[in-house]
Design an enzyme around this catalytic site. Structure first.
Site, PDB file in Angstrom:
ATOM      1  N   HIS A  59       7.966  -7.204   9.784  1.00 13.76           N
ATOM      2  CA  HIS A  59       6.793  -7.421  10.651  1.00 13.76           C
ATOM      3  C   HIS A  59       5.500  -7.663   9.888  1.00 13.76           C
ATOM      4  O   HIS A  59       4.468  -7.938  10.486  1.00 13.76           O
ATOM      5  CB  HIS A  59       6.632  -6.252  11.640  1.00 13.76           C
ATOM      6  N   ASN A  62      -1.619  -1.301   0.324  1.00 14.61           N
ATOM      7  CA  ASN A  62      -1.846  -1.694   1.712  1.00 14.61           C
ATOM      8  C   ASN A  62      -3.295  -1.527   2.147  1.00 14.61           C
ATOM      9  O   ASN A  62      -3.732  -2.182   3.095  1.00 14.61           O
ATOM     10  CB  ASN A  62      -0.933  -0.893   2.641  1.00 14.61           C
ATOM     11  N   CYS A  90      -0.321   3.322   9.158  1.00 15.71           N
ATOM     12  CA  CYS A  90       0.709   4.355   9.110  1.00 15.71           C
ATOM     13  C   CYS A  90       0.131   5.748   8.905  1.00 15.71           C
ATOM     14  O   CYS A  90       0.841   6.734   9.050  1.00 15.71           O
ATOM     15  CB  CYS A  90       1.705   4.041   7.992  1.00 15.71           C
ATOM     16  N   SER A  98       9.524  -5.747   4.348  1.00 19.70           N
ATOM     17  CA  SER A  98       9.449  -5.423   5.773  1.00 19.70           C
ATOM     18  C   SER A  98       9.178  -6.677   6.579  1.00 19.70           C
ATOM     19  O   SER A  98       8.302  -7.479   6.237  1.00 19.70           O
ATOM     20  CB  SER A  98       8.356  -4.389   6.032  1.00 19.70           C
ATOM     21  N   GLN A 125       3.687  -5.317   1.205  1.00 18.11           N
ATOM     22  CA  GLN A 125       2.464  -6.082   1.446  1.00 18.11           C
ATOM     23  C   GLN A 125       2.400  -7.379   0.649  1.00 18.11           C
ATOM     24  O   GLN A 125       1.564  -8.243   0.937  1.00 18.11           O
ATOM     25  CB  GLN A 125       1.235  -5.228   1.112  1.00 18.11           C
ATOM     26  N   GLY A 183      10.313  -0.378   6.628  1.00 20.96           N
ATOM     27  CA  GLY A 183      10.028  -0.155   5.218  1.00 20.96           C
ATOM     28  C   GLY A 183      10.040   1.312   4.840  1.00 20.96           C
ATOM     29  O   GLY A 183      10.444   1.675   3.724  1.00 20.96           O
TER      30      GLY A 183
END
Length: 385
Positions: free
Chosen positions: A203, A150, A325, A201, A178, A72
């Site tokens: 995952h 997030n 992150c 994204s 998200q 992402g």
């Protein structure tokens, strides 16, 4: 024996068994390069095309609008820097609560002559409507506002924001990483309102790490960050990672199929958790706004968040003190700072992000452990003083 409990699904999610099974052939006997012209390559190309169709179908887009990337962050960088490269410098507007993969590229644009305007939010983390219109009056060329935060899980009204950006002549992007799998995401309806691009994204929805997508209105001019063999319509060169792209496609398919069942379960667990947290005096961040059904961000008075996360981990509960992150950053959350939360309160922040496999019993166990652990930490702090 007590089994560890995973409450950090906004950071990443476990791989769905069906996703793993779909990937396995492309990690063994199906090893072709999707750019090769023999049967091995043609088989890989068909697999990539099929995955692209699944991703597009999951969000109501056309397959030609899906550009695969490795994550992402790359998709967000491609959107901001790639679009800006095709424009004369001007104003780029981003919300003050964006993911670092939007904030950092915007800072890079600022060093290249762009004027970056940070969109302010209210105490619940929603974009300030008056401030937004003030920035739109400056005729920004590019606007990026995330669909779901997030850390807090707070949702933004990107339909209204995008329509206002369109009226100002801006290209509008939303980071929807998200949101997918937790609420309906439809690019076609969003695009009609003014959303030109969104980021997804793998995952975050039970798919493998290493696959993501920028879903892009083909009318938007964009310069690639990675030049080479011309893959992904020339927008992202490099040999396709067929296995993870296949997994991403299946994960998108499953996320949509399971949405009607998963969302109510997550919401029920979130309400149970919030009720218990309120009972022990926790501050709930963003509680006055519409949020993701799985996310709770809270703080306990006189308890350090990082320390609490460590103790809970040893007790068998995996939670976060913020975004995975930005975990290398020792400063308190920029999201909470933008919401007007004091540094002292922000340092106590802990995020719980629930997943489909979590249970009411796990939430009850967490609340009991949390209360006991917080009491122990307060006692240790008092003794130290």
């Amino acid at each position: 024996m007590f089994s560890p409990v995973y409450f950090d699904h906004n950071a990443t999610t476990p791989l769905e068994p069906a996703v793993r099974d779909a990937m396995l052939p492309w990690l063994s006997e199906q090893f072709g390069n999707a750019s090769s012209r023999h049967e091995y390559g043609r088989a890989a190309r068909r697999a990539v095309d099929e995955a692209r169709n699944k991703v597009a179908t999951a969000i109501g887009a056309h397959s030609t609008e899906v550009v695969f990337t490795s994550n992402g962050s790359e998709a967000n960088n491609l959107m901001l820097k790639g679009t800006a490269a095709c424009m004369k410098t001007g104003v780029v507007a981003i919300s003050a609560i964006e993911h670092p993969s939007v904030i950092k590229p915007a800072e890079q644009l600022a060093r290249r002559g762009w004027q970056v305007q940070k969109l302010t939010v209210d105490r619940d983390g929603r974009i300030d409507a008056h401030g937004y219109l003030t920035v739109m009056a400056q005729k920004p060329k590019l606007v990026s506002v995330m669909l779901a935060n997030n850390e807090t899980g707070v949702l933004q009204d990107v339909i209204t924001l995008a329509a206002q950006a369109r009226a100002a002549g801006a290209v509008f992007h939303t980071d929807a990483v998200q949101a997918l799998g937790k609420l309906p995401v439809n690019f076609r309806s969003m695009n009609a309102a003014g959303v030109n691009a969104l980021t997804l994204s793998s995952h975050k929805i039970g798919g493998p790490k290493g696959a993501a997508a920028l879903v892009l209105d083909k009318r938007v001019e964009i310069e690639p960050l990675i030049a080479g063999g011309g893959q992904e319509r020339g927008l992202r060169s490099g040999t396709e990672n067929v296995a993870v792209i296949v997994g991403f496609g299946v994960a998108c398919e499953l996320a949509v199929q399971q949405l009607a069942m998963v969302t109510p379960r997550l919401l029920a667990l979130r309400r149970q958790l919030e009720s218990g947290l309120s009972g022990i005096g926790a501050t709930l961040f963003g509680s006055g706004a519409e949020r993701l059904p799985n996310t709770v961000y809270f703080a306990l008075d006189d308890v350090d968040g990082e320390t609490l996360v460590g103790y809970l981990d040893r007790a068998g509960f995996a939670v976060a003190s913020g975004s995975a992150c930005s975990s290398a950053n020792p400063e308190s959350s920029h999201v909470l700072h933008a919401m007007g939360v004091s540094p002292e309160k922000a340092r106590g922040a802990v995020r719980v992000s629930l997943g489909a496999a979590n249970t009411a019993e796990q939430v009850s166990g967490f609340l009991k452990t949390l209360q006991l652990t917080a009491s122990q930490l307060r006692h240790l702090s008092a003794v130290a003083i």
